[in-house]
Design a protein around this motif. Structure first.
Motif, PDB file in Angstrom:
ATOM      1  N   UNK A   1       0.694   1.601   3.141  1.00 32.09           N
ATOM      2  CA  UNK A   1       0.116   1.581   1.801  1.00 32.09           C
ATOM      3  C   UNK A   1      -0.704   0.327   1.568  1.00 32.09           C
ATOM      4  N   UNK A   2      -0.156  -0.804   1.988  1.00 32.91           N
ATOM      5  CA  UNK A   2      -0.845  -2.082   1.796  1.00 32.91           C
ATOM      6  C   UNK A   2      -2.170  -2.108   2.562  1.00 32.91           C
ATOM      7  N   UNK A   3      -2.139  -1.616   3.797  1.00 31.33           N
ATOM      8  CA  UNK A   3      -3.373  -1.606   4.587  1.00 31.33           C
ATOM      9  C   UNK A   3      -4.434  -0.770   3.900  1.00 31.33           C
ATOM     10  N   UNK A   4      -4.010   0.402   3.415  1.00 34.01           N
ATOM     11  CA  UNK A   4      -4.966   1.285   2.752  1.00 34.01           C
ATOM     12  C   UNK A   4      -5.584   0.584   1.550  1.00 34.01           C
ATOM     13  N   UNK A   5      -4.738  -0.032   0.724  1.00 37.11           N
ATOM     14  CA  UNK A   5      -5.242  -0.688  -0.480  1.00 37.11           C
ATOM     15  C   UNK A   5      -6.158  -1.855  -0.117  1.00 37.11           C
ATOM     16  N   UNK A   6      -5.767  -2.633   0.880  1.00 39.65           N
ATOM     17  CA  UNK A   6      -6.594  -3.783   1.262  1.00 39.65           C
ATOM     18  C   UNK A   6      -7.954  -3.350   1.808  1.00 39.65           C
ATOM     19  N   UNK A   7      -7.935  -2.356   2.705  1.00 40.39           N
ATOM     20  CA  UNK A   7      -9.203  -1.886   3.262  1.00 40.39           C
ATOM     21  C   UNK A   7     -10.073  -1.292   2.162  1.00 40.39           C
ATOM     22  N   UNK A   8      -9.426  -0.482   1.293  1.00 40.34           N
ATOM     23  CA  UNK A   8     -10.166   0.111   0.172  1.00 40.34           C
ATOM     24  C   UNK A   8     -10.770  -0.961  -0.714  1.00 40.34           C
ATOM     25  N   UNK A   9     -10.008  -2.021  -0.980  1.00 37.94           N
ATOM     26  CA  UNK A   9     -10.505  -3.090  -1.849  1.00 37.94           C
ATOM     27  C   UNK A   9     -11.684  -3.804  -1.216  1.00 37.94           C
ATOM     28  N   UNK A  10     -11.556  -4.110   0.061  1.00 41.07           N
ATOM     29  CA  UNK A  10     -12.633  -4.850   0.726  1.00 41.07           C
ATOM     30  C   UNK A  10     -13.929  -4.029   0.736  1.00 41.07           C
ATOM     31  N   UNK A  11     -13.828  -2.764   1.170  1.00 45.36           N
ATOM     32  CA  UNK A  11     -15.033  -1.926   1.216  1.00 45.36           C
ATOM     33  C   UNK A  11     -15.587  -1.716  -0.191  1.00 45.36           C
ATOM     34  N   UNK A  12     -14.685  -1.355  -1.121  1.00 48.50           N
ATOM     35  CA  UNK A  12     -15.115  -1.065  -2.486  1.00 48.50           C
ATOM     36  C   UNK A  12     -15.753  -2.273  -3.149  1.00 48.50           C
TER      37      UNK A  12
ATOM     38  N   UNK B   1      14.265   1.149   7.734  1.00 47.77           N
ATOM     39  CA  UNK B   1      13.189   0.890   8.687  1.00 47.77           C
ATOM     40  C   UNK B   1      11.889   1.520   8.197  1.00 47.77           C
ATOM     41  N   UNK B   2      12.021   2.677   7.505  1.00 48.76           N
ATOM     42  CA  UNK B   2      10.840   3.366   6.990  1.00 48.76           C
ATOM     43  C   UNK B   2      10.097   2.546   5.954  1.00 48.76           C
ATOM     44  N   UNK B   3      10.799   1.658   5.252  1.00 50.82           N
ATOM     45  CA  UNK B   3      10.136   0.819   4.251  1.00 50.82           C
ATOM     46  C   UNK B   3       8.988   0.048   4.891  1.00 50.82           C
ATOM     47  N   UNK B   4       9.271  -0.545   6.042  1.00 50.78           N
ATOM     48  CA  UNK B   4       8.244  -1.334   6.724  1.00 50.78           C
ATOM     49  C   UNK B   4       7.002  -0.488   6.974  1.00 50.78           C
ATOM     50  N   UNK B   5       7.226   0.706   7.550  1.00 55.09           N
ATOM     51  CA  UNK B   5       6.096   1.561   7.894  1.00 55.09           C
ATOM     52  C   UNK B   5       5.333   1.992   6.650  1.00 55.09           C
ATOM     53  N   UNK B   6       6.068   2.522   5.658  1.00 59.58           N
ATOM     54  CA  UNK B   6       5.397   3.071   4.477  1.00 59.58           C
ATOM     55  C   UNK B   6       4.664   2.006   3.685  1.00 59.58           C
ATOM     56  N   UNK B   7       5.329   0.869   3.460  1.00 58.08           N
ATOM     57  CA  UNK B   7       4.709  -0.163   2.630  1.00 58.08           C
ATOM     58  C   UNK B   7       3.533  -0.810   3.353  1.00 58.08           C
ATOM     59  N   UNK B   8       3.696  -1.070   4.643  1.00 59.71           N
ATOM     60  CA  UNK B   8       2.573  -1.669   5.376  1.00 59.71           C
ATOM     61  C   UNK B   8       1.380  -0.718   5.422  1.00 59.71           C
TER      62      UNK B   8
END
Lengths: 270, 298
Positions: free
Chosen positions: B103-114, B94-101
């Motif tokens: 991580x993905x959110x962080x990378x996506x937000x970082x990419x968009x702003x950057x 169950x932790x996979x969902x939380x951790x990966x999502x």
């Protein structure tokens, strides 16, 4: 025939060099008081060696760069005085073909998108809808010797000569009167060079274009152009009819250049 | 010298998918890249279905079974049970969902702003560039974890706050990368050609410049996924990220730390899962860089 289409009036361009940390700067004078005029319907050749200011002059004509002083007049309009919107509108009438066909096509766009983009940008002037633009793209491709089967390909699938044809098609798309050709054949194989030059001759006859042809190759200029100017270190050293400059060069530099031409018999234009 | 068209017709025609196929072939040739792709595929699978497939779904919601505390790995509990008698495997799945999502959110937000900051800075140049890049430098001088801790502490724990906290320190890398790419692509002939046909600045940026900068961005994103997952876990571990009972790898590790080394299995599964995901994303990123980034290839 004698109406002046493009006039370059006392244009100078000075690059201010990099201002270093200690305030020292050295300037580069890329163009020094260049004046010349191109008549409607003719081919005007500009010949010079690398670094002589040919490309700077091209960029000034297209207003990709502002000259430091002097004016560039197109049909009497001072391009430097035009508003952004007016200049944008006028861009449809002055088009360019760049030297390197490998670098001048966006690798992410299909031939269709490349050729229709100018028509999309100038759709208000040209009044073409989506479908008409595609049809015109096919027409343009056939005009430059490519076919409809090439329409949805990407630039990397073409040879240098084919890419240069795509560049020419793109330049023709907005229906220009003046075509600036910035060494359009110097990146190509010799055999392909001849084909592209012939294509340019044909197009000029068919469409009544005016060419401003930049080259370092006197042979090519002699073949294609009616008049020419020689540029050396940012200055025009000689200009006149092609025949008279080649037969009776007036300046030392012109004599040296013509003397340095390899002895190749140029076949007369068909 | 008179015929112009015949030469064209005789040239061999390249199949359309040629380039893509060659790239895929090169990717498949590399065993490590393929391994990375398979690992990431597994991680993505558990992200989507981990919670559904967990053998003890009641434990994920916080259910406890005090009679079964600290059971060593067995057939019923392949990774044992924890201090509350919960099945560690279920929690990690169950932790996979939380951790990966996360991580993905962080990378996506970082990419968009950057990307936004970098593209505007590189394209506009001048004082706009100067201001945006100094802002980027400023953000880079603050260590990511410290900034994230400060923001998380200020906003309070929780999934959304943690993502905001990490994203704030994540974008500068992308801003620099994209600015550099934009500066390079901006000088290409085809951009000048676009100017010459009268294309507007926004068209030039969106149609001609940005599409030619996506490869290095995608590579960086996949390489970053692993780090982002680690960062999320790190914040969970020090207790300012996602709080129990939400199962998240870093939090699971943090709790089980107190029961080491006697009940080592409680820490093993989340640790291995994290290692697996980070390693997979890194391998995939390296593989993608090999096929997408021409500068690294040549």
């Amino acid at each position: 025939m004698s109406e002046i289409m493009l006039e370059i009036d006392d244009v100078s361009k000075i690059y201010a060099g990099k201002r270093g940390m200690f305030g020292r700067s050295h300037m580069v004078e890329a163009l020094k008081h260049v004046s010349l005029s191109v008549r409607r319907g003719e081919s005007f050749g500009l010949v010079g060696e690398s670094g002589s200011g040919k490309t700077t002059l091209t960029r000034s004509i297209l207003q990709l760069e502002r000259p430091t002083s002097g004016r560039v007049l197109f049909e009497g309009m001072d391009l430097g005085q035009l508003s952004t919107a007016e200049m944008r509108w006028l861009r449809a009438r002055i088009q360019i073909v760049f030297q390197d066909p490998y670098a001048s096509l966006n690798p992410r766009m299909s031939v269709h998108d490349i050729v229709t983009e100018p028509m999309l940008i100038h759709r208000e002037t040209l009044g073409l809808n989506r479908r008409q633009r595609t049809e015109r793209a096919v027409e343009l491709l056939s005009l430059v010797g490519l076919g409809a089967q090439h329409l949805y390909r990407h630039p990397h699938e073409f040879s240098g000569g084919q890419r240069q044809r795509i560049c020419i098609a793109r330049a023709l798309a907005p229906g220009p009167d003046l075509l600036v050709l910035d060494e359009p054949t110097s990146a190509l194989d010799v055999s392909v060079q001849a084909q592209v030059l012939n294509l340019l001759c044909e197009l000029q006859d068919k469409l009544g274009l005016t060419y401003f042809f930049i080259s370092h190759d006197l042979g090519v200029v002699r073949y294609l152009c009616d008049r020419l100017a020689l540029i050396y270190r940012g200055e025009i050293v000689e200009q006149g009819d092609c025949a008279s400059v080649f037969d009776a060069p007036e300046t030392e530099y012109a004599r040296a250049l013509i003397g340095a031409m390899p002895e190749v018999k140029v076949p007369p234009a068909a | 010298m008179t015929d112009t068209a015949e030469h064209i017709a005789t040239e061999p025609e390249l199949p359309k998918q040629d380039k893509l196929q060659r790239a895929l072939f090169r990717f498949r040739q590399s065993r490590l890249s393929m391994l990375g792709a398979v690992m990431v595929a597994l991680v993505v699978f558990f992200t989507a279905f981990g919670t559904l497939l967990a053998p003890f779904p009641e434990h994920i919601a916080g259910g406890v079974d005090t009679a079964a505390r600290f059971q060593p790995p067995s057939w019923a509990h392949p990774f044992g049970t924890n201090e509350l008698g919960q099945d560690v495997l279920s929690l990690v799945m169950a932790g996979t969902t939380v951790s990966v999502l996360a991580g993905l959110s962080v990378v996506l937000i970082g990419t968009v702003i950057g990307t936004l900051v970098g593209a505007i800075a590189g394209f506009a140049g001048g004082w706009i560039d100067e201001i945006l890049m100094r802002l980027t430098d400023l953000t880079l001088t603050i260590p990511g974890l410290i900034l994230a801790m400060a923001v998380a502490a200020a906003l309070g724990p929780g999934f959304t706050n943690m993502i905001i906290a990490i994203s704030l320190s994540w974008w500068p890398g992308y801003a620099r990368l994209v600015r550099g790419e934009v500066l390079a692509v901006r000088e290409e002939s085809y951009v000048n050609a676009a100017r010459a046909i009268g294309a507007s600045p926004s068209r030039i940026l969106l149609r001609h410049i940005l599409p030619n900068t996506v490869s290095p961005i995608i590579v960086k994103m996949s390489l970053d996924m692993g780090f982002a997952i680690l960062m999320v876990a790190g914040l969970g571990f020090i207790g300012i990220g996602i709080r129990p009972p939400t199962p998240e790898w870093g939090t699971l590790l943090s709790v089980s730390r107190s029961y080491m080394p006697d009940y080592w299995w409680t820490a093993m599964a989340p640790g291995m899962a994290m290692f697996f995901a980070v390693f997979g994303f890194n391998l995939l990123g390296d593989g993608l860089r090999d096929i997408l980034d021409p500068k690294a290839r040549r």
